[in-house]
Design a protein around this motif. Structure first.
Motif, PDB file in Angstrom:
ATOM      1  N   THR A   9       0.839  -1.191   0.000  1.00 19.03           N
ATOM      2  CA  THR A   9       0.000   0.000   0.000  1.00 19.03           C
ATOM      3  C   THR A   9       0.876   1.244   0.000  1.00 19.03           C
ATOM      4  N   MET A  10       0.520   2.214  -0.851  1.00 20.07           N
ATOM      5  CA  MET A  10       1.183   3.515  -0.855  1.00 20.07           C
ATOM      6  C   MET A  10       0.149   4.593  -0.573  1.00 20.07           C
ATOM      7  N   ILE A  11       0.501   5.510   0.328  1.00 19.58           N
ATOM      8  CA  ILE A  11      -0.401   6.596   0.728  1.00 19.58           C
ATOM      9  C   ILE A  11       0.360   7.911   0.619  1.00 19.58           C
ATOM     10  N   ASP A  12      -0.153   8.852  -0.176  1.00 17.20           N
ATOM     11  CA  ASP A  12       0.473  10.172  -0.319  1.00 17.20           C
ATOM     12  C   ASP A  12      -0.213  11.177   0.603  1.00 17.20           C
ATOM     13  N   LEU A  13       0.620  11.985   1.250  1.00 13.80           N
ATOM     14  CA  LEU A  13       0.129  12.941   2.250  1.00 13.80           C
ATOM     15  C   LEU A  13       0.697  14.330   1.993  1.00 13.80           C
ATOM     16  N   ASP A  14      -0.017  15.329   2.527  1.00 16.30           N
ATOM     17  CA  ASP A  14       0.518  16.691   2.501  1.00 16.30           C
ATOM     18  C   ASP A  14       1.684  16.800   3.474  1.00 16.30           C
ATOM     19  N   ALA A  15       2.396  17.923   3.422  1.00 17.80           N
ATOM     20  CA  ALA A  15       3.567  18.138   4.271  1.00 17.80           C
ATOM     21  C   ALA A  15       3.184  18.071   5.746  1.00 17.80           C
ATOM     22  N   LEU A  16       4.058  17.452   6.557  1.00 12.25           N
ATOM     23  CA  LEU A  16       3.828  17.306   7.990  1.00 12.25           C
ATOM     24  C   LEU A  16       5.090  17.676   8.749  1.00 12.25           C
ATOM     25  N   GLU A  17       4.879  18.118   9.981  1.00  9.93           N
ATOM     26  CA  GLU A  17       6.017  18.351  10.866  1.00  9.93           C
ATOM     27  C   GLU A  17       6.675  17.011  11.178  1.00  9.93           C
ATOM     28  N   ALA A  18       8.002  16.966  11.218  1.00 10.33           N
ATOM     29  CA  ALA A  18       8.770  15.721  11.261  1.00 10.33           C
ATOM     30  C   ALA A  18       8.367  14.825  12.439  1.00 10.33           C
ATOM     31  N   LYS A  19       8.217  15.411  13.642  1.00 15.19           N
ATOM     32  CA  LYS A  19       7.878  14.601  14.807  1.00 15.19           C
ATOM     33  C   LYS A  19       6.498  13.970  14.668  1.00 15.19           C
ATOM     34  N   ARG A  20       5.571  14.736  14.105  1.00 11.92           N
ATOM     35  CA  ARG A  20       4.220  14.208  13.923  1.00 11.92           C
ATOM     36  C   ARG A  20       4.224  13.072  12.891  1.00 11.92           C
ATOM     37  N   LEU A  21       5.006  13.251  11.839  1.00 13.58           N
ATOM     38  CA  LEU A  21       5.115  12.221  10.806  1.00 13.58           C
ATOM     39  C   LEU A  21       5.699  10.935  11.383  1.00 13.58           C
ATOM     40  N   GLN A  22       6.687  11.068  12.249  1.00 13.73           N
ATOM     41  CA  GLN A  22       7.298   9.889  12.851  1.00 13.73           C
ATOM     42  C   GLN A  22       6.325   9.158  13.759  1.00 13.73           C
ATOM     43  N   ARG A  23       5.488   9.910  14.482  1.00  9.13           N
ATOM     44  CA  ARG A  23       4.487   9.278  15.347  1.00  9.13           C
ATOM     45  C   ARG A  23       3.488   8.482  14.501  1.00  9.13           C
ATOM     46  N   ILE A  24       3.122   9.039  13.354  1.00  8.56           N
ATOM     47  CA  ILE A  24       2.179   8.341  12.460  1.00  8.56           C
ATOM     48  C   ILE A  24       2.805   7.055  11.935  1.00  8.56           C
ATOM     49  N   ALA A  25       4.076   7.151  11.519  1.00  9.90           N
ATOM     50  CA  ALA A  25       4.766   5.957  11.024  1.00  9.90           C
ATOM     51  C   ALA A  25       4.851   4.895  12.112  1.00  9.90           C
ATOM     52  N   ASN A  26       5.115   5.318  13.338  1.00 11.53           N
ATOM     53  CA  ASN A  26       5.192   4.370  14.461  1.00 11.53           C
ATOM     54  C   ASN A  26       3.843   3.697  14.694  1.00 11.53           C
ATOM     55  N   LYS A  27       2.761   4.459  14.578  1.00 13.01           N
ATOM     56  CA  LYS A  27       1.428   3.883  14.742  1.00 13.01           C
ATOM     57  C   LYS A  27       1.138   2.853  13.655  1.00 13.01           C
ATOM     58  N   MET A  28       1.556   3.175  12.449  1.00 14.45           N
ATOM     59  CA  MET A  28       1.356   2.236  11.343  1.00 14.45           C
ATOM     60  C   MET A  28       2.115   0.935  11.597  1.00 14.45           C
ATOM     61  N   GLU A  29       3.318   1.024  12.093  1.00 10.20           N
ATOM     62  CA  GLU A  29       4.128  -0.165  12.368  1.00 10.20           C
ATOM     63  C   GLU A  29       3.500  -1.052  13.436  1.00 10.20           C
ATOM     64  N   GLN A  30       2.691  -0.448  14.312  1.00 11.74           N
ATOM     65  CA  GLN A  30       2.062  -1.208  15.390  1.00 11.74           C
ATOM     66  C   GLN A  30       0.811  -1.970  14.932  1.00 11.74           C
ATOM     67  N   ILE A  31       0.352  -1.690  13.717  1.00 13.53           N
ATOM     68  CA  ILE A  31      -0.818  -2.403  13.206  1.00 13.53           C
ATOM     69  C   ILE A  31      -0.442  -3.863  12.984  1.00 13.53           C
ATOM     70  N   GLU A  32      -1.247  -4.754  13.492  1.00 14.77           N
ATOM     71  CA  GLU A  32      -0.983  -6.175  13.310  1.00 14.77           C
ATOM     72  C   GLU A  32      -0.949  -6.542  11.827  1.00 14.77           C
ATOM     73  N   ASN A  33       0.021  -7.365  11.453  1.00 10.83           N
ATOM     74  CA  ASN A  33       0.217  -7.848  10.082  1.00 10.83           C
ATOM     75  C   ASN A  33       0.927  -6.849   9.175  1.00 10.83           C
ATOM     76  N   VAL A  34       1.312  -5.689   9.708  1.00  9.23           N
ATOM     77  CA  VAL A  34       2.179  -4.788   8.950  1.00  9.23           C
ATOM     78  C   VAL A  34       3.622  -5.251   9.124  1.00  9.23           C
ATOM     79  N   ILE A  35       4.348  -5.401   8.030  1.00 11.38           N
ATOM     80  CA  ILE A  35       5.718  -5.919   8.062  1.00 11.38           C
ATOM     81  C   ILE A  35       6.750  -4.805   7.997  1.00 11.38           C
ATOM     82  N   ARG A  36       6.521  -3.830   7.153  1.00 16.26           N
ATOM     83  CA  ARG A  36       7.500  -2.742   7.010  1.00 16.26           C
ATOM     84  C   ARG A  36       6.785  -1.461   6.609  1.00 16.26           C
ATOM     85  N   VAL A  37       7.225  -0.353   7.208  1.00 18.05           N
ATOM     86  CA  VAL A  37       6.703   0.972   6.882  1.00 18.05           C
ATOM     87  C   VAL A  37       7.870   1.859   6.474  1.00 18.05           C
ATOM     88  N   ARG A  38       7.699   2.574   5.382  1.00 15.40           N
ATOM     89  CA  ARG A  38       8.707   3.543   4.954  1.00 15.40           C
ATOM     90  C   ARG A  38       8.067   4.917   4.791  1.00 15.40           C
TER      91      ARG A  38
END
Length: 397
Positions: free
Chosen positions: A362-391
């Motif tokens: 899955t690829m998701i395009d987003l508007d510009a985000l503050e770096a810390k907020r973007l990292q928190r979102i990526a961390n949340k995505m990684e915590q989803i069960e059955n997610v293997i890798r997030v970039r």
């Protein structure tokens, strides 16, 4: 800067496509712990643990039996190859093998080189009758597998230059390949139809669970007595013991292959080449360039093309940021991803999801985000069960 480990056997023209300002290339046969990408030809990685950081493996060729695909998928490593890049080189060798199968050129040349004396011309004229062959003109060629190589072989053999009658079979033929096939080629409904009346049979299928020993004793028994079998695909797509038995009883006149084994190399009716189908300078360069381009495209945009582990997935990169997720193909995965974004009150600019068996991308395009907020979102995505890798990928400049 991306770290790339490249095998010294990969054509330099391909490695040179890694721009020095974006990629640091180190040479080696195994990925280093710091490597984002690994570029190889024939080195066997099946007993090699893949580093956690590794994002992609590029095989400068077609076959990927030397890569632990199950391990790669489980770690979210996208494996690329170069389908079709060496097809012309393999095609030319197959056409040469057809000629060798029709005319005893190799035994004749070996006999001539063994002659002694000052009357070589006389000896040649007396002995040449032992090396009378046949012609390919008007003979029937059966082609099993009409992909990159098989399609080229079929078209060439059916042309006026060779004048063979060609019958082909491929249940998985791609639309583009079908359009490129000569209208002179007869399309068989099954393998048996190809085998029954062909004077020569050449097989061009990938090695899978379905094609392993595709030409077994039962299939070979259906072949025309005295026919010639060519295998420039993979050694395990045929039953070697069944081939030897068919040669011994005269069912097959000859077996010509690019895969030598101890059982085959001393058989008088077998001609083995040293796995040189794609071993031309042009093929090696084309393969390296193709796979480097797909690796670069994946690393910088997340788009996938020519992967053997994940489905082709591409989307125009017009937003500032892109999230890519490799995950298992289970229900409601996309819903759980969008729920995370909704909780952060974010709008999705663009999105694509593709699945392939047990896994999806899955690829998701987003508007510009503050770096810390973007990292928190990526961390949340990684915590989803059955997610293997997030970039997280920023739009290339």
């Amino acid at each position: 800067m991306y770290q790339i480990t490249a095998s010294t056997t990969v054509a330099p023209a391909g490695v040179a496509l890694f721009d020095q300002d974006e990629y640091q290339v180190n040479y080696g046969e195994r990925p280093t712990p710091q490597a984002d990408g690994l570029l190889i030809r024939s080195v066997d990685l099946n007993q090699t643990p893949l580093p956690e950081k590794l994002l992609t493996i590029g095989r400068a060729g077609v076959g990927v039996n030397n890569i632990p695909l199950d391990q790669a998928v489980e770690q979210g490593v996208v494996v690329f190859n170069a389908p079709g890049a060496n097809a012309n080189g393999v095609k030319e060798l197959v056409l040469a093998a057809l000629a060798i199968g029709a005319r005893p050129m190799l035994p004749g040349a070996q006999w001539v080189h063994g002659l002694k004396g000052n009357d070589i011309d006389v000896q040649v004229e007396k002995g040449k009758k032992a090396y009378v062959g046949t012609e390919l003109l008007g003979k029937q060629l059966g082609v099993i597998g009409l992909g990159h190589v098989g399609g080229l072989v079929a078209n060439s053999a059916s042309s006026t230059a060779f004048g063979m009658h060609v019958i082909g079979y491929d249940p998985y033929i791609q639309v583009d390949t079908a359009w490129n096939l000569s209208h002179h080629i007869h399309h068989a409904k099954n393998v048996a139809e190809v085998l029954r009346n062909s004077d020569y049979v050449t097989i061009h299928v990938p090695l899978t669970d379905e094609t392993a020993e595709m030409l077994d004793a039962k299939a070979i028994a259906q072949m025309k007595p005295g026919s010639v079998l060519l295998n420039f695909a993979r050694d395990d797509v045929v039953d070697e013991a069944a081939i030897v038995a068919a040669l011994d009883r005269g069912q097959l006149r000859q077996y010509i292959t690019d895969f030598a084994t101890a059982k085959l190399i001393h058989h008088p009716k077998v001609i083995c080449f040293p796995h040189i189908g794609g071993s031309t300078h042009a093929a090696e360069t084309n393969s390296a360039k193709m796979v480097v381009q797909t690796m670069k495209n994946y690393l910088t945009t997340g788009n996938i093309r020519n992967s053997v582990t994940f489905p082709d997935t591409a989307m125009d990169f017009q937003a500032p940021l892109r999230l890519t997720l490799i995950h298992r193909n289970v229900p409601n995965m996309v819903g759980r991803m969008t729920e995370v974004l909704a909780n952060y009150d974010l709008n999705i600019v663009n999105m694509v999801n593709r699945s392939n068996g047990d896994y999806a991308y899955t690829m998701i395009d987003l508007d510009a985000l503050e770096a810390k907020r973007l990292q928190r979102i990526a961390n949340k995505m990684e915590q989803i069960e059955n997610v293997i890798r997030v970039r997280v990928i920023a739009q290339p400049k």
